[in-house]
Design an enzyme around this catalytic site. Structure first.
Site, mmCIF file in Angstrom:
data_model
loop_
_atom_site.group_PDB
_atom_site.id
_atom_site.type_symbol
_atom_site.label_atom_id
_atom_site.label_comp_id
_atom_site.label_asym_id
_atom_site.label_seq_id
_atom_site.Cartn_x
_atom_site.Cartn_y
_atom_site.Cartn_z
ATOM 1 N N ARG A 121 -48.192 33.913 13.863
ATOM 2 C CA ARG A 121 -49.297 34.195 14.790
ATOM 3 C C ARG A 121 -50.595 33.631 14.237
ATOM 4 O O ARG A 121 -50.716 33.369 13.053
ATOM 5 C CB ARG A 121 -49.425 35.707 15.001
ATOM 6 C CG ARG A 121 -48.278 36.274 15.835
ATOM 7 C CD ARG A 121 -48.462 37.754 16.090
ATOM 8 N NE ARG A 121 -49.645 38.000 16.892
ATOM 9 C CZ ARG A 121 -50.575 38.904 16.586
ATOM 10 N NH1 ARG A 121 -50.459 39.646 15.513
ATOM 11 N NH2 ARG A 121 -51.620 39.060 17.364
ATOM 12 N N LYS A 190 -45.154 44.145 5.026
ATOM 13 C CA LYS A 190 -44.653 43.541 6.263
ATOM 14 C C LYS A 190 -43.173 43.157 6.087
ATOM 15 O O LYS A 190 -42.805 42.483 5.130
ATOM 16 C CB LYS A 190 -45.495 42.302 6.594
ATOM 17 C CG LYS A 190 -45.087 41.611 7.894
ATOM 18 C CD LYS A 190 -46.209 40.737 8.416
ATOM 19 C CE LYS A 190 -45.745 39.844 9.551
ATOM 20 N NZ LYS A 190 -46.831 39.170 10.247
ATOM 21 N N ARG A 326 -56.354 46.007 10.075
ATOM 22 C CA ARG A 326 -56.035 46.350 8.682
ATOM 23 C C ARG A 326 -56.250 47.842 8.480
ATOM 24 O O ARG A 326 -57.248 48.394 8.975
ATOM 25 C CB ARG A 326 -56.957 45.607 7.700
ATOM 26 C CG ARG A 326 -56.862 44.101 7.751
ATOM 27 C CD ARG A 326 -55.631 43.587 7.000
ATOM 28 N NE ARG A 326 -55.561 42.136 7.082
ATOM 29 C CZ ARG A 326 -54.985 41.435 8.058
ATOM 30 N NH1 ARG A 326 -54.418 42.078 9.048
ATOM 31 N NH2 ARG A 326 -54.972 40.122 8.051
HETATM 32 C C1 BTN Z 1 -46.069 36.490 12.630
HETATM 33 O O1 BTN Z 1 -46.979 35.727 12.283
HETATM 34 O O2 BTN Z 1 -46.011 37.645 12.230
HETATM 35 C C2 BTN Z 1 -45.014 35.988 13.573
HETATM 36 C C3 BTN Z 1 -43.911 35.264 12.849
HETATM 37 C C4 BTN Z 1 -42.825 34.748 13.752
HETATM 38 C C5 BTN Z 1 -41.839 33.896 12.989
HETATM 39 C C6 BTN Z 1 -40.647 33.527 13.820
HETATM 40 S S1 BTN Z 1 -39.348 32.855 12.842
HETATM 41 C C7 BTN Z 1 -38.496 32.390 14.274
HETATM 42 C C8 BTN Z 1 -39.508 31.891 15.272
HETATM 43 N N1 BTN Z 1 -39.754 30.482 15.091
HETATM 44 C C9 BTN Z 1 -40.989 30.241 14.661
HETATM 45 O O3 BTN Z 1 -41.453 29.122 14.398
HETATM 46 N N2 BTN Z 1 -41.670 31.393 14.523
HETATM 47 C C10 BTN Z 1 -40.872 32.519 14.927
#
Ligand code: BTN
Length: 329
Positions: A121, A190, A326
C-alpha cells in the site's frame, strides 16, 4: 528465469541433498546446465547450499503451492474458484490487473512462489521469500461501481481473520483499514497486508484485484529491510502452517464474505469487525500524506468503513488511503 530453475527447485524443496549428477540425469541435461540453473535460482535470492561430494540442498524443506491441494482445501467453495500457481512473477496484483482487463474469469486466484516486485500500500514494496510467505491475488467482479466498494478492504481483513482463527490463531487482530496484527512481546507486529486495486466505472460494473501477503516466517536478513515490527504466522502456531491449506481456507472465507458484502455492504460486518479492531477506543497518531501527524482517540468504524476519530478539533472521519494509523498507547 532459466527454464530448469523451478523444476530443480521443486526437487530441492524436500530440503535433502541432491547431487548435480542425479539432477542432470533426472532432467536429461549436463551437470553444467544444472549448475547454471542453480545459479539462476540463487539470483532470485534463494539460498542453495552446495557441498562437494554431496550436491545441492535448500537450508530447509519448503512446502510448495499446488493447485490440487489448494482447490481441495477450499472444500465446498472449490467450484467458485479458478486457481493458478505461478513459479515467479513480478507482482500477482500487476499480473491479475492485466489479465482482468483482458477478461479473465471472476474469482480467478493467482498465487506465486516467488514475487520479485511485490506491491504494498501507499506505493511501498512488499518483500517476500520462497516458503516464507503466502502471496496471492484474487479477482472479484462486482455489479456496482467503485463508489459502492467502500469497506471492501475491511471485509477482506475480516475474512482473513476468520481463516486464521480456524487454525487456532485467535490472537490475530485488524488494524484499520486492513493490516493483520498481533501483540508480541508487548508490541504490535504486522503479520500480513492487503492491497486492493480497482478497475471499471464509478457507475459499475467494477473489478477488484485483492492482493494478499501473509508472512509465514521472516528470515533475519529480510527483517533488516522492513521498517516496522513484523512476525510470521508460524511463530504463533505449534506447527508450521501448510500454505496450501491456508490459501484454501482464505479463499473459502473470502467467497463467503465477498458474496455477503456484494449484497449488504460493510454495514453487515461493522459490529464484528469492531471486535477484532486492534486500536478500538485507543489513542493513536494519524499520519497524513502531507507528513502532518494528528493525535486522537479512535471512536470506531462507520457503516461504510471509514474511521471515526476524536481529535483536538472534534470528531473526524477518514477514508482508507487518506491516513496511516499508529498506536499511541
Ligand atoms: C500492504 O502494504 O500491507 C499490502 C501488501 C500486499 C502484498 C500482496 S502480496 C500479493 C499481492 N501482489 C502484490 O504485488 N501485492 C499483494
Amino acid at each position: 528465469m532459466n527454464k530448469l530453475a523451478f523444476p530443480i527447485l521443486a526437487v530441492l524443496a524436500d530440503g535433502k541433498f541432491h547431487s548435480g549428477e542425479t539432477l542432470a540425469q533426472r532432467f536429461g541435461v549436463t551437470r553444467a546446465t544444472v549448475y547454471n540453473a542453480i545459479q539462476s535460482v540463487e539470483a532470485l535470492g534463494i539460498t542453495v547450499f552446495s557441498v562437494r561430494g554431496r550436491g545441492y540442498r535448500l537450508p530447509k524443506a519448503v512446502t510448495l503451492l499446488d493447485v490440487d491441494a489448494i482447490v481441495q482445501a477450499c472444500g465446498e467453495y472449490a467450484p467458485w474458484f479458478h486457481v493458478q500457481v505461478l513459479a515467479q512473477v513480478d507482482s500477482t496484483n500487476r499480473y491479475l490487473m492485466q489479465e482482468s482487463a483482458r477478461g479473465i474469469a471472476h474469482a480467478t486466484c493467482v498465487a506465486a512462489h516467488i514475487q520479485t516486485a511485490g506491491r504494498g500500500r501507499r506505493g511501498r514494496t512488499w518483500l517476500s521469500q520462497l516458503g516464507g510467505s503466502l502471496t496471492f491475488s484474487l479477482l472479484w467482479r462486482f455489479q456496482c461501481g467503485a463508489a459502492g466498494l467502500s469497506g471492501l478492504s475491511l471485509v477482506v481483513g475480516l475474512a482473513l481473520v476468520r481463516a486464521l482463527h480456524s487454525f487456532g490463531l485467535t490472537d490475530v487482530q485488524l488494524k484499520w483499514p486492513n493490516d493483520l496484527l498481533v501483540q508480541h512481546q508487548g508490541q504490535w507486529h504486522k503479520l500480513g497486508g492487503i492491497l486492493i486495486e480497482l478497475q471499471g466505472d464509478m457507475e459499475g460494473p467494477s473489478a477488484a484485484v485483492i492482493g494478499i501477503g501473509l508472512n509465514l516466517e521472516i528470515a533475519p536478513e529480510m527483517r533488516l529491510n522492513i521498517d516496522q515490527p513484523v512476525l510470521g504466522l508460524n511463530a504463533l502456531s505449534a506447527q508450521a502452517l501448510d500454505p496450501n491449506l491456508l490459501l484454501g481456507r482464505c479463499l473459502s472465507q473470502l467467497a463467503i464474505h465477498l458474496n455477503q458484502f456484494a449484497e449488504q455492504g460493510f454495514a453487515y460486518f461493522q459490529r464484528e469487525w469492531t471486535t477484532y479492531h486492534a486500536f478500538h477506543q485507543q489513542p493513536v497518531n494519524l499520519l497524513l500524506a502531507n507528513g502532518q501527524t494528528i493525535p486522537g482517540q479512535v471512536l470506531g468504524v462507520a457503516e461504510e468503513g471509514s474511521l471515526l476519530v476524536e481529535t483536538a478539533t472534534g470528531q473526524q472521519r477518514f477514508n482508507a488511503g487518506e491516513i496511516s494509523v499508529r498506536s499511541a498507547a
